[in-house]
Design a protein around this motif. Structure first.
Motif, PDB file in Angstrom:
ATOM      1  N   GLU A   1       1.711  30.141 -52.633  1.00 50.92           N
ATOM      2  CA  GLU A   1       1.585  30.516 -51.222  1.00 50.92           C
ATOM      3  C   GLU A   1       2.112  29.405 -50.324  1.00 50.92           C
ATOM      4  O   GLU A   1       2.831  29.665 -49.362  1.00 50.92           O
ATOM      5  N   GLN A   2       1.739  28.155 -50.625  1.00 52.37           N
ATOM      6  CA  GLN A   2       2.219  27.028 -49.827  1.00 52.37           C
ATOM      7  C   GLN A   2       3.737  26.909 -49.912  1.00 52.37           C
ATOM      8  O   GLN A   2       4.402  26.624 -48.923  1.00 52.37           O
ATOM      9  N   GLU A   3       4.277  27.149 -51.101  1.00 50.21           N
ATOM     10  CA  GLU A   3       5.728  27.111 -51.274  1.00 50.21           C
ATOM     11  C   GLU A   3       6.394  28.239 -50.490  1.00 50.21           C
ATOM     12  O   GLU A   3       7.432  28.043 -49.856  1.00 50.21           O
ATOM     13  N   LEU A   4       5.777  29.430 -50.487  1.00 46.10           N
ATOM     14  CA  LEU A   4       6.306  30.555 -49.709  1.00 46.10           C
ATOM     15  C   LEU A   4       6.326  30.216 -48.221  1.00 46.10           C
ATOM     16  O   LEU A   4       7.301  30.501 -47.528  1.00 46.10           O
ATOM     17  N   LEU A   5       5.259  29.603 -47.729  1.00 44.42           N
ATOM     18  CA  LEU A   5       5.217  29.215 -46.318  1.00 44.42           C
ATOM     19  C   LEU A   5       6.307  28.196 -45.998  1.00 44.42           C
ATOM     20  O   LEU A   5       6.990  28.300 -44.974  1.00 44.42           O
ATOM     21  N   PHE A   6       6.513  27.214 -46.875  1.00 43.18           N
ATOM     22  CA  PHE A   6       7.560  26.212 -46.660  1.00 43.18           C
ATOM     23  C   PHE A   6       8.943  26.853 -46.641  1.00 43.18           C
ATOM     24  O   PHE A   6       9.745  26.627 -45.735  1.00 43.18           O
ATOM     25  N   ILE A   7       9.219  27.688 -47.652  1.00 46.79           N
ATOM     26  CA  ILE A   7      10.537  28.315 -47.761  1.00 46.79           C
ATOM     27  C   ILE A   7      10.765  29.289 -46.609  1.00 46.79           C
ATOM     28  O   ILE A   7      11.851  29.321 -46.021  1.00 46.79           O
ATOM     29  N   GLY A   8       9.755  30.087 -46.272  1.00 45.25           N
ATOM     30  CA  GLY A   8       9.897  31.031 -45.163  1.00 45.25           C
ATOM     31  C   GLY A   8      10.194  30.330 -43.855  1.00 45.25           C
ATOM     32  O   GLY A   8      11.046  30.763 -43.074  1.00 45.25           O
ATOM     33  N   ARG A   9       9.497  29.228 -43.605  1.00 46.56           N
ATOM     34  CA  ARG A   9       9.753  28.450 -42.384  1.00 46.56           C
ATOM     35  C   ARG A   9      11.147  27.824 -42.414  1.00 46.56           C
ATOM     36  O   ARG A   9      11.801  27.699 -41.375  1.00 46.56           O
ATOM     37  N   ASP A  10      11.610  27.426 -43.605  1.00 48.88           N
ATOM     38  CA  ASP A  10      12.953  26.858 -43.713  1.00 48.88           C
ATOM     39  C   ASP A  10      14.008  27.927 -43.424  1.00 48.88           C
ATOM     40  O   ASP A  10      15.002  27.651 -42.747  1.00 48.88           O
ATOM     41  N   PHE A  11      13.804  29.140 -43.925  1.00 50.32           N
ATOM     42  CA  PHE A  11      14.718  30.240 -43.599  1.00 50.32           C
ATOM     43  C   PHE A  11      14.709  30.515 -42.097  1.00 50.32           C
ATOM     44  O   PHE A  11      15.762  30.702 -41.482  1.00 50.32           O
ATOM     45  N   LYS A  12      13.529  30.539 -41.506  1.00 53.10           N
ATOM     46  CA  LYS A  12      13.408  30.795 -40.066  1.00 53.10           C
ATOM     47  C   LYS A  12      14.133  29.712 -39.267  1.00 53.10           C
ATOM     48  O   LYS A  12      14.856  30.003 -38.313  1.00 53.10           O
ATOM     49  N   ARG A  13      13.955  28.450 -39.668  1.00 51.20           N
ATOM     50  CA  ARG A  13      14.640  27.341 -39.012  1.00 51.20           C
ATOM     51  C   ARG A  13      16.149  27.465 -39.177  1.00 51.20           C
ATOM     52  O   ARG A  13      16.915  27.229 -38.245  1.00 51.20           O
ATOM     53  N   ALA A  14      16.606  27.878 -40.355  1.00 49.96           N
ATOM     54  CA  ALA A  14      18.039  28.021 -40.615  1.00 49.96           C
ATOM     55  C   ALA A  14      18.636  29.149 -39.770  1.00 49.96           C
ATOM     56  O   ALA A  14      19.736  29.015 -39.236  1.00 49.96           O
ATOM     57  N   ILE A  15      17.921  30.249 -39.640  1.00 47.78           N
ATOM     58  CA  ILE A  15      18.401  31.361 -38.803  1.00 47.78           C
ATOM     59  C   ILE A  15      18.481  30.905 -37.352  1.00 47.78           C
ATOM     60  O   ILE A  15      19.460  31.191 -36.646  1.00 47.78           O
ATOM     61  N   ALA A  16      17.484  30.143 -36.889  1.00 47.61           N
ATOM     62  CA  ALA A  16      17.501  29.611 -35.524  1.00 47.61           C
ATOM     63  C   ALA A  16      18.677  28.668 -35.326  1.00 47.61           C
ATOM     64  O   ALA A  16      19.371  28.722 -34.300  1.00 47.61           O
ATOM     65  N   SER A  17      18.921  27.803 -36.295  1.00 47.09           N
ATOM     66  CA  SER A  17      20.039  26.863 -36.213  1.00 47.09           C
ATOM     67  C   SER A  17      21.369  27.604 -36.149  1.00 47.09           C
ATOM     68  O   SER A  17      22.253  27.266 -35.359  1.00 47.09           O
ATOM     69  N   TYR A  18      21.519  28.632 -36.979  1.00 47.26           N
ATOM     70  CA  TYR A  18      22.731  29.447 -36.975  1.00 47.26           C
ATOM     71  C   TYR A  18      22.905  30.121 -35.622  1.00 47.26           C
ATOM     72  O   TYR A  18      23.984  30.120 -35.039  1.00 47.26           O
ATOM     73  N   TYR A  19      21.826  30.686 -35.108  1.00 47.79           N
ATOM     74  CA  TYR A  19      21.867  31.406 -33.839  1.00 47.79           C
ATOM     75  C   TYR A  19      22.221  30.473 -32.682  1.00 47.79           C
ATOM     76  O   TYR A  19      23.000  30.830 -31.796  1.00 47.79           O
ATOM     77  N   MET A  20      21.656  29.284 -32.686  1.00 48.52           N
ATOM     78  CA  MET A  20      21.842  28.356 -31.574  1.00 48.52           C
ATOM     79  C   MET A  20      23.108  27.508 -31.689  1.00 48.52           C
ATOM     80  O   MET A  20      23.427  26.773 -30.769  1.00 48.52           O
ATOM     81  N   ASP A  21      23.823  27.600 -32.788  1.00 48.21           N
ATOM     82  CA  ASP A  21      25.027  26.789 -32.998  1.00 48.21           C
ATOM     83  C   ASP A  21      26.142  27.292 -32.089  1.00 48.21           C
ATOM     84  O   ASP A  21      26.998  28.080 -32.484  1.00 48.21           O
TER      85      ASP A  21
ATOM     86  N   THR B   1      35.568  25.319 -36.562  1.00 50.26           N
ATOM     87  CA  THR B   1      36.512  24.462 -37.273  1.00 50.26           C
ATOM     88  C   THR B   1      35.826  23.640 -38.356  1.00 50.26           C
ATOM     89  O   THR B   1      36.439  23.263 -39.336  1.00 50.26           O
ATOM     90  N   GLU B   2      34.516  23.356 -38.154  1.00 49.61           N
ATOM     91  CA  GLU B   2      33.735  22.631 -39.145  1.00 49.61           C
ATOM     92  C   GLU B   2      32.775  23.588 -39.846  1.00 49.61           C
ATOM     93  O   GLU B   2      32.221  24.474 -39.223  1.00 49.61           O
ATOM     94  N   ILE B   3      32.584  23.367 -41.136  1.00 48.47           N
ATOM     95  CA  ILE B   3      31.612  24.175 -41.884  1.00 48.47           C
ATOM     96  C   ILE B   3      30.241  23.545 -41.698  1.00 48.47           C
ATOM     97  O   ILE B   3      30.064  22.343 -41.868  1.00 48.47           O
ATOM     98  N   HIS B   4      29.262  24.353 -41.323  1.00 43.55           N
ATOM     99  CA  HIS B   4      27.881  23.891 -41.173  1.00 43.55           C
ATOM    100  C   HIS B   4      27.018  24.527 -42.247  1.00 43.55           C
ATOM    101  O   HIS B   4      27.212  25.683 -42.617  1.00 43.55           O
ATOM    102  N   HIS B   5      26.056  23.743 -42.726  1.00 44.80           N
ATOM    103  CA  HIS B   5      25.115  24.214 -43.739  1.00 44.80           C
ATOM    104  C   HIS B   5      23.735  24.278 -43.089  1.00 44.80           C
ATOM    105  O   HIS B   5      23.056  23.264 -42.962  1.00 44.80           O
ATOM    106  N   HIS B   6      23.320  25.465 -42.690  1.00 50.19           N
ATOM    107  CA  HIS B   6      22.039  25.632 -42.033  1.00 50.19           C
ATOM    108  C   HIS B   6      20.893  25.701 -43.052  1.00 50.19           C
ATOM    109  O   HIS B   6      19.758  25.392 -42.723  1.00 50.19           O
ATOM    110  N   LEU B   7      21.217  26.113 -44.256  1.00 50.54           N
ATOM    111  CA  LEU B   7      20.243  26.214 -45.349  1.00 50.54           C
ATOM    112  C   LEU B   7      20.832  25.495 -46.552  1.00 50.54           C
ATOM    113  O   LEU B   7      22.005  25.698 -46.881  1.00 50.54           O
ATOM    114  N   ARG B   8      20.037  24.634 -47.188  1.00 53.08           N
ATOM    115  CA  ARG B   8      20.554  23.842 -48.301  1.00 53.08           C
ATOM    116  C   ARG B   8      20.880  24.674 -49.532  1.00 53.08           C
ATOM    117  O   ARG B   8      21.877  24.442 -50.209  1.00 53.08           O
TER     118      ARG B   8
END
Length: 162
Positions: free
Chosen positions: A36-56, A78-85
């Motif tokens: 469950e803790q891992e799911l919360l971490f990964i879910g928040r990381d996906f959410k952060r990555a979607i936000a980063s993609y959206y705001m880029d 022109t540059e490749i960005h990695h929003h999710l590792r």
């Protein structure tokens, strides 16, 4: 005398079996809590990555990813960005079988586990995840990115009189 030793040994084995089954239940619960803790971490990381993609804004900005691969390699500019590792596996199922949440034709706005199992954690979530408290399965834990929309004030400050 040998009969009593045999009965004593059988009783000891039964007691040991009951003890081991109790340990197994505790271990299983602890393992689920860790997932469950891992799911919360990964879910928040996906959410952060979607936000980063959206705001880029340098790469088009204010667009949602169409595929998970877009979060791994954003080729919009022109540059490749990695929003999710990396593309994480769902810790509840062990597979990359996430439920992708899409809004109309906008793209991926969030993810959720595909697991139908009932969560152990029922409280203690941050304010933006308070709806998780009513979840009946992990698939109800939806990690959504919703951008804040800055609106105009309905009642602007009046100008000073001349």
């Amino acid at each position: 005398m040998a009969g009593f030793t045999y009965i004593g040994l059988l009783i000891a084995i039964v007691i040991l079996g009951i003890g081991l089954s109790a340990v197994g239940v505790v271990w299983r619960s602890q393992a689920q809590r860790e997932r469950e803790q891992e799911l919360l971490f990964i879910g928040r990381d996906f959410k952060r990555a979607i936000a980063s993609y959206y705001m880029d804004t340098g790469n088009g900005g204010h667009q949602y990813p169409q595929e998970i691969a877009d979060l791994l390699e954003d080729k919009r500019g022109t540059e490749i960005h990695h929003h999710l590792r990396r593309f994480y596996a769902d810790p509840m199922t062990g597979a990359q079988d996430w439920n992708l949440i899409r809004v109309d034709m906008l793209g991926i706005t969030g993810i959720a586990s595909s697991s139908q199992n009932a969560p152990i954690k029922k409280s203690g979530f941050p304010k933006d995840e308070s709806e998780f408290e009513d979840a009946t399965c992990y698939c109800d834990w939806k990690f959504l990115y919703q951008p804040r929309i800055l609106g105009r004030r309905a009642n602007p400050v009046p100008r000073a009189a001349d």
